[in-house]
Design a protein around this motif. Structure first.
Motif, PDB file in Angstrom:
ATOM      1  N   ARG A  89      41.433  42.217  52.153  1.00  0.00           N
ATOM      2  CA  ARG A  89      40.124  42.738  51.739  1.00  0.00           C
ATOM      3  C   ARG A  89      39.113  41.624  51.534  1.00  0.00           C
ATOM      4  NH1 ARG A  89      43.373  46.049  48.402  1.00  0.00           N
ATOM      5  NH2 ARG A  89      42.872  44.740  46.603  1.00  0.00           N
ATOM      6  N   LEU A  90      39.548  40.514  50.962  1.00  0.00           N
ATOM      7  CA  LEU A  90      38.637  39.397  50.730  1.00  0.00           C
ATOM      8  C   LEU A  90      38.118  38.836  52.050  1.00  0.00           C
ATOM      9  CD1 LEU A  90      37.290  37.426  48.768  1.00  0.00           C
ATOM     10  CD2 LEU A  90      39.396  36.062  48.806  1.00  0.00           C
ATOM     11  N   ASN A  91      38.985  38.736  53.042  1.00  0.00           N
ATOM     12  CA  ASN A  91      38.547  38.237  54.343  1.00  0.00           C
ATOM     13  C   ASN A  91      37.638  39.231  55.060  1.00  0.00           C
ATOM     14  OD1 ASN A  91      39.865  35.514  55.450  1.00  0.00           O
ATOM     15  ND2 ASN A  91      41.231  36.441  53.965  1.00  0.00           N
ATOM     16  N   ALA A  92      37.913  40.517  54.911  1.00  0.00           N
ATOM     17  CA  ALA A  92      37.011  41.515  55.484  1.00  0.00           C
ATOM     18  C   ALA A  92      35.626  41.414  54.853  1.00  0.00           C
ATOM     19  CB  ALA A  92      37.587  42.914  55.285  1.00  0.00           C
ATOM     20  N   PHE A  93      35.594  41.193  53.559  1.00  0.00           N
ATOM     21  CA  PHE A  93      34.342  41.012  52.818  1.00  0.00           C
ATOM     22  C   PHE A  93      33.578  39.800  53.340  1.00  0.00           C
ATOM     23  CE2 PHE A  93      32.577  38.929  48.858  1.00  0.00           C
ATOM     24  CZ  PHE A  93      31.508  39.800  48.662  1.00  0.00           C
ATOM     25  N   ALA A  94      34.254  38.671  53.447  1.00  0.00           N
ATOM     26  CA  ALA A  94      33.601  37.448  53.925  1.00  0.00           C
ATOM     27  C   ALA A  94      33.125  37.605  55.365  1.00  0.00           C
ATOM     28  CB  ALA A  94      34.559  36.271  53.812  1.00  0.00           C
ATOM     29  N   ALA A  95      33.930  38.251  56.194  1.00  0.00           N
ATOM     30  CA  ALA A  95      33.538  38.443  57.590  1.00  0.00           C
ATOM     31  C   ALA A  95      32.334  39.363  57.704  1.00  0.00           C
ATOM     32  CB  ALA A  95      34.721  39.012  58.372  1.00  0.00           C
ATOM     33  N   ARG A  96      32.277  40.385  56.874  1.00  0.00           N
ATOM     34  CA  ARG A  96      31.131  41.301  56.888  1.00  0.00           C
ATOM     35  C   ARG A  96      29.842  40.601  56.463  1.00  0.00           C
ATOM     36  NH1 ARG A  96      30.871  46.749  58.775  1.00  0.00           N
ATOM     37  NH2 ARG A  96      32.835  47.817  58.322  1.00  0.00           N
ATOM     38  N   LEU A  97      29.941  39.630  55.592  1.00  0.00           N
ATOM     39  CA  LEU A  97      28.766  38.898  55.131  1.00  0.00           C
ATOM     40  C   LEU A  97      28.235  37.929  56.182  1.00  0.00           C
ATOM     41  CD1 LEU A  97      29.922  38.041  51.503  1.00  0.00           C
ATOM     42  CD2 LEU A  97      28.064  39.593  52.112  1.00  0.00           C
ATOM     43  N   THR A  98      29.096  37.509  57.112  1.00  0.00           N
ATOM     44  CA  THR A  98      28.783  36.457  58.074  1.00  0.00           C
ATOM     45  C   THR A  98      28.173  37.042  59.337  1.00  0.00           C
ATOM     46  OG1 THR A  98      30.640  35.149  57.236  1.00  0.00           O
ATOM     47  CG2 THR A  98      29.813  34.579  59.418  1.00  0.00           C
TER      48      THR A  98
END
Length: 210
Positions: free
Chosen positions: A89-98
């Motif tokens: 979930r944390l990586n999905a969050f970071a990827a969505r922000l980028t």
């Protein structure tokens, strides 16, 4: 509001995704207190990060354009990553922000490298890497085609395959694609999703690999 008070205040604010309530204590605090409040706020965001919090961070950026301390809080999470679904979930969050809200491609590179270039357990690491190809494929591709560099280490499997550049590169992407396909052929379902997402960019990578 001090750091401890902020830690108690922000869980409800983050859960409600209330931008005004998020930025109000920072705006009201003096320069000497704003930093500790922000650190508590971002720690709360990172601890409960999922894709639903992307609009919250985007809204906060309208008030705090540089998103102070957010990058440091995210880096701290990569230094001591959570386990299981929380890591995905944390990586999905970071990827969505980028890259539109914040640029976390360097963190994505670390995640992908750990998942595909080492002997780490695929079940623990690959789902997080797949989120980057799912949500941040275009910026990953652009970084690859332009050879965007970072100070990072190549994993031992990539080194053994002859990859030389530690940042983004076409040979490194080709290795990732090959490794993802191999895991998919072994029946690992998240890798099958990864192959599906990476296929979108096969033509561009093949043209650059000539």
């Amino acid at each position: 509001m001090n750091y401890e008070e902020a830690l108690a205040y922000y869980p409800a604010v983050v859960a409600s995704r209330d931008v005004a309530a998020f930025v109000a204590p920072v705006a009201e605090a003096g320069p000497d207190k704003a930093e500790s409040i922000l650190w508590a706020a971002w720690q709360t965001v990172v601890a409960s990060a999922d894709e639903r919090l992307v609009p919250l961070v985007a809204g906060v950026r309208r008030h705090l354009p540089e998103l102070p301390l957010f990058g440091a809080a995210m880096q701290a999470a990569w230094d001591e990553p959570p386990a299981g679904e929380a890591w995905t979930r944390l990586n999905a969050f970071a990827a969505r922000l980028t890259p539109d809200v914040a640029d976390f491609l360097r963190l994505g590179l670390l995640t992908i490298g750990s998942a595909l270039e080492t002997f780490a357990d695929p079940a623990a690491q690959v789902p997080a890497a797949v989120e980057w190809f799912h949500h941040a494929g275009p910026p990953l591709l652009a970084a690859t085609l332009h050879g965007r560099t970072y100070v990072s280490r190549l994993g031992e499997l990539a080194v053994a395959a002859g990859v030389a550049a530690p940042g983004f590169s076409v040979p490194r992407w080709v290795f990732w694609r090959t490794r993802m396909a191999a895991l998919a052929d072994q029946g690992f379902r998240p890798a099958r999703d990864g192959v599906r997402f990476m296929k979108r960019y096969d033509r561009q990578i093949a043209a650059a690999h000539l």
